[in-house]
Write a protein that holds these residues in place. Structure first.
Motif, PDB file in Angstrom:
ATOM      1  N   SER A  68       0.810  -1.218   0.000  1.00 34.66           N
ATOM      2  CA  SER A  68       0.000   0.000   0.000  1.00 34.66           C
ATOM      3  C   SER A  68       0.845   1.271   0.000  1.00 34.66           C
ATOM      4  O   SER A  68       0.417   2.306  -0.515  1.00 34.66           O
ATOM      5  CB  SER A  68      -0.936   0.007   1.215  1.00 34.66           C
ATOM      6  N   GLY A  69       2.052   1.198   0.554  1.00 34.27           N
ATOM      7  CA  GLY A  69       2.918   2.374   0.565  1.00 34.27           C
ATOM      8  C   GLY A  69       3.351   2.805  -0.819  1.00 34.27           C
ATOM      9  O   GLY A  69       3.616   3.989  -1.065  1.00 34.27           O
ATOM     10  N   ALA A  70       3.408   1.837  -1.740  1.00 31.97           N
ATOM     11  CA  ALA A  70       3.829   2.153  -3.111  1.00 31.97           C
ATOM     12  C   ALA A  70       2.651   2.464  -4.021  1.00 31.97           C
ATOM     13  O   ALA A  70       2.847   3.002  -5.129  1.00 31.97           O
ATOM     14  CB  ALA A  70       4.619   0.977  -3.690  1.00 31.97           C
ATOM     15  N   HIS A  71       1.439   2.161  -3.600  1.00 32.06           N
ATOM     16  CA  HIS A  71       0.272   2.330  -4.459  1.00 32.06           C
ATOM     17  C   HIS A  71       0.098   3.746  -5.007  1.00 32.06           C
ATOM     18  O   HIS A  71      -0.217   3.915  -6.191  1.00 32.06           O
ATOM     19  CB  HIS A  71      -0.998   1.903  -3.707  1.00 32.06           C
ATOM     20  N   PRO A  72       0.281   4.805  -4.205  1.00 29.05           N
ATOM     21  CA  PRO A  72       0.072   6.158  -4.735  1.00 29.05           C
ATOM     22  C   PRO A  72       1.036   6.546  -5.851  1.00 29.05           C
ATOM     23  O   PRO A  72       0.815   7.567  -6.521  1.00 29.05           O
ATOM     24  CB  PRO A  72       0.281   7.054  -3.496  1.00 29.05           C
ATOM     25  N   TYR A  73       2.076   5.759  -6.072  1.00 31.65           N
ATOM     26  CA  TYR A  73       3.049   6.073  -7.117  1.00 31.65           C
ATOM     27  C   TYR A  73       2.849   5.229  -8.374  1.00 31.65           C
ATOM     28  O   TYR A  73       3.584   5.394  -9.349  1.00 31.65           O
ATOM     29  CB  TYR A  73       4.474   5.876  -6.583  1.00 31.65           C
ATOM     30  N   LEU A  74       1.871   4.345  -8.354  1.00 32.30           N
ATOM     31  CA  LEU A  74       1.569   3.525  -9.523  1.00 32.30           C
ATOM     32  C   LEU A  74       0.621   4.289 -10.435  1.00 32.30           C
ATOM     33  O   LEU A  74      -0.362   4.878  -9.972  1.00 32.30           O
ATOM     34  CB  LEU A  74       0.939   2.201  -9.098  1.00 32.30           C
ATOM     35  N   PHE A  75       0.889   4.272 -11.737  1.00 34.41           N
ATOM     36  CA  PHE A  75       0.138   5.128 -12.658  1.00 34.41           C
ATOM     37  C   PHE A  75      -1.357   4.826 -12.668  1.00 34.41           C
ATOM     38  O   PHE A  75      -2.160   5.688 -13.021  1.00 34.41           O
ATOM     39  CB  PHE A  75       0.703   5.026 -14.075  1.00 34.41           C
ATOM     40  N   SER A  76      -1.741   3.627 -12.276  1.00 32.81           N
ATOM     41  CA  SER A  76      -3.165   3.263 -12.334  1.00 32.81           C
ATOM     42  C   SER A  76      -3.919   3.508 -11.028  1.00 32.81           C
ATOM     43  O   SER A  76      -5.142   3.315 -10.984  1.00 32.81           O
ATOM     44  CB  SER A  76      -3.295   1.772 -12.699  1.00 32.81           C
ATOM     45  N   HIS A  77      -3.220   3.963 -10.002  1.00 33.88           N
ATOM     46  CA  HIS A  77      -3.826   3.997  -8.671  1.00 33.88           C
ATOM     47  C   HIS A  77      -5.031   4.924  -8.593  1.00 33.88           C
ATOM     48  O   HIS A  77      -6.029   4.605  -7.925  1.00 33.88           O
ATOM     49  CB  HIS A  77      -2.787   4.421  -7.631  1.00 33.88           C
ATOM     50  N   TYR A  78      -4.975   6.064  -9.256  1.00 40.21           N
ATOM     51  CA  TYR A  78      -6.060   7.047  -9.158  1.00 40.21           C
ATOM     52  C   TYR A  78      -6.969   7.030 -10.384  1.00 40.21           C
ATOM     53  O   TYR A  78      -7.750   7.965 -10.572  1.00 40.21           O
ATOM     54  CB  TYR A  78      -5.480   8.456  -8.970  1.00 40.21           C
ATOM     55  N   TRP A  79      -6.892   5.996 -11.192  1.00 40.55           N
ATOM     56  CA  TRP A  79      -7.708   5.966 -12.397  1.00 40.55           C
ATOM     57  C   TRP A  79      -9.198   6.072 -12.103  1.00 40.55           C
ATOM     58  O   TRP A  79      -9.926   6.764 -12.800  1.00 40.55           O
ATOM     59  CB  TRP A  79      -7.423   4.677 -13.183  1.00 40.55           C
ATOM     60  N   MET A  80      -9.654   5.393 -11.068  1.00 39.71           N
ATOM     61  CA  MET A  80     -11.089   5.392 -10.773  1.00 39.71           C
ATOM     62  C   MET A  80     -11.569   6.671 -10.090  1.00 39.71           C
ATOM     63  O   MET A  80     -12.747   6.787  -9.752  1.00 39.71           O
ATOM     64  CB  MET A  80     -11.446   4.174  -9.913  1.00 39.71           C
ATOM     65  N   SER A  81     -10.673   7.627  -9.919  1.00 40.57           N
ATOM     66  CA  SER A  81     -11.075   8.896  -9.317  1.00 40.57           C
ATOM     67  C   SER A  81     -12.040   9.661 -10.206  1.00 40.57           C
ATOM     68  O   SER A  81     -12.645  10.643  -9.755  1.00 40.57           O
ATOM     69  CB  SER A  81      -9.844   9.767  -9.019  1.00 40.57           C
ATOM     70  N   PHE A  82     -12.226   9.223 -11.458  1.00 36.81           N
ATOM     71  CA  PHE A  82     -13.160   9.920 -12.329  1.00 36.81           C
ATOM     72  C   PHE A  82     -14.579   9.898 -11.750  1.00 36.81           C
ATOM     73  O   PHE A  82     -15.419  10.727 -12.113  1.00 36.81           O
ATOM     74  CB  PHE A  82     -13.157   9.292 -13.731  1.00 36.81           C
ATOM     75  N   ALA A  83     -14.858   8.957 -10.842  1.00 33.02           N
ATOM     76  CA  ALA A  83     -16.176   8.892 -10.214  1.00 33.02           C
ATOM     77  C   ALA A  83     -16.482  10.165  -9.432  1.00 33.02           C
ATOM     78  O   ALA A  83     -17.653  10.528  -9.263  1.00 33.02           O
ATOM     79  CB  ALA A  83     -16.252   7.681  -9.291  1.00 33.02           C
TER      80      ALA A  83
END
Length: 294
Positions: A238-253
Motif C-alpha cells: 500500500s505504501g507504493a500504491h500512490p506512485y503507480l500510474f493506475s492507482h487514481y484511475w477510478m477517481s473519475f467517479a
C-alpha cells in the motif's frame, strides 16, 4: 539558398509539423488494427447494456445504488433508472484493462513498429528530426487515448438511451442534476479518463524506443500494465500504491459528486504529469541517441 537549405527551413515550419502530425494521425486511424481495437471498445457498453436489460427485464429495479454498495462506484445499479449511467459504468468497466491495453498496443508500436517495417530511417531522412518525430508520435497516441475514450462513451450513451429511460441524474452525493448537466459531467468524465491514460502512454512510448520489434514492444507494455495492476491490488504494498500510474484511475467517479471532489482528481493529474515527464524524457534520451539502422 540551396535546395537542402530550403528543405531544412521548411521542416522547421510549424505548418510542416502540423502536416506531419495530421499525416501520422490519419495513418493511425486508417489501420485495420485501430478499427479492431475501437470496435472491441465500442462493443463493451453494448454487452453491458444488453446484460443489464436482460437481468432486470428493463425495469427500474436497480434502486438508488450508491458508491459504497460494492467495489468501486456502483454505477450499474443506476443504469436501469437512467441510461446515462451506462456511460459511467462502461468507463469503469473498460478503464482497468480494455482501454489501457488498446493504448498500450498503439504506444508500444509507435516507434518500434516503424523500425520493424523499415520506415523509421526514411521518416528521419524526411527530415522530421528525432525530437519532432517523437513528439508527433506521442501526440498521435494521445489523440488515440481521447478517441478510444469517446468511442466507449458515445457507444454507452447510444445504448443507454436506446434500452433505458433517461432524465435527471442522481449524483453520488444524492443530489439531482438536470439531464443536460449530466451530459456535461459524462463528457468531463471521458476527458478525465483520457488524461488518466497519458502517463501509461508515455511509458509505452519509452518501451517502444527500446526495441525494433513492434510485437515485442506491445507485449512488454501490456505486460507492464498487468504487473502494475497486480501490484496495486496487494495490500502489503500500500505504501507504493500512490506512485503507480493506475492507482487514481477510478477517481473519475468524483466528477459525479455534487460538488465535484477534486482531491483525488488532482493527485491523478499530478501523477500522470510525473510519468509523462519521466518517461517522456527517457524516451527522448533513448531515441535521440539510438542508432537507427532500419
Amino acid at each position: 539558398m540551396s535546395q537542402a537549405e530550403a528543405e531544412q527551413v521548411r521542416s522547421r515550419s510549424p505548418l510542416w509539423t502540423l502536416g506531419l502530425l495530421r499525416s501520422e494521425i490519419a495513418t493511425l486511424l486508417r489501420r485495420h488494427r485501430t478499427y479492431a481495437l475501437l470496435g472491441v471498445l465500442a462493443a463493451v457498453p453494448v454487452l453491458i447494456g444488453i446484460a443489464v436489460r436482460i437481468e432486470t427485464g428493463g425495469g427500474g429495479g436497480g434502486g438508488a445504488g450508491g458508491p459504497d454498495g460494492g467495489a468501486g462506484p456502483a454505477f450499474l445499479a443506476q443504469v436501469t433508472n437512467n441510461g446515462l449511467f451506462l456511460v459511467f459504468a462502461a468507463l469503469a468497466a473498460t478503464l482497468p484493462v480494455f482501454l489501457p491495453m488498446a493504448v498500450g498496443v498503439v504506444a508500444g508500436d509507435a516507434v518500434a513498429g516503424e523500425a520493424n517495417s523499415g520506415t523509421l530511417r526514411y521518416l528521419l531522412v524526411a527530415p522530421a528530426g528525432r525530437t519532432r518525430l517523437l513528439l508527433v508520435k506521442y501526440a498521435s497516441v494521445l489523440v488515440f487515448c481521447l478517441v478510444a475514450t469517446l468511442v466507449v462513451a458515445a457507444s454507452a450513451l447510444a445504448v443507454g438511451a436506446l434500452l433505458f429511460p433517461v432524465g435527471e441524474v442522481t449524483t453520488i452525493s444524492g443530489t439531482r442534476i438536470g439531464f443536460g448537466e449530466g451530459l456535461v459531467r459524462a463528457a468531463l468524465t471521458a476527458l478525465v479518463v483520457a488524461v488518466s491514460l497519458t502517463g501509461f502512454a508515455a511509458l509505452g512510448l519509452f518501451v517502444s524506443t527500446l526495441t525494433g520489434s513492434g510485437i515485442g514492444a506491445m507485449a512488454a507494455t501490456v505486460g507492464l500494465l498487468i504487473t502494475v495492476q497486480i501490484l496495486d491490488s496487494i495490500p502489503q504494498l500500500s505504501g507504493a500504491h500512490p506512485y503507480l500510474f493506475s492507482h487514481y484511475w477510478m477517481s473519475f467517479a468524483d466528477v459525479l459528486r455534487e460538488p465535484v471532489h477534486w482531491d483525488d482528481l488532482i493527485k491523478n493529474f499530478q501523477l500522470q504529469g510525473l510519468y509523462v515527464a519521466v518517461f517522456g524524457s527517457a524516451a527522448w534520451a533513448r531515441f535521440t541517441a539510438k542508432d537507427i539502422t532500419a
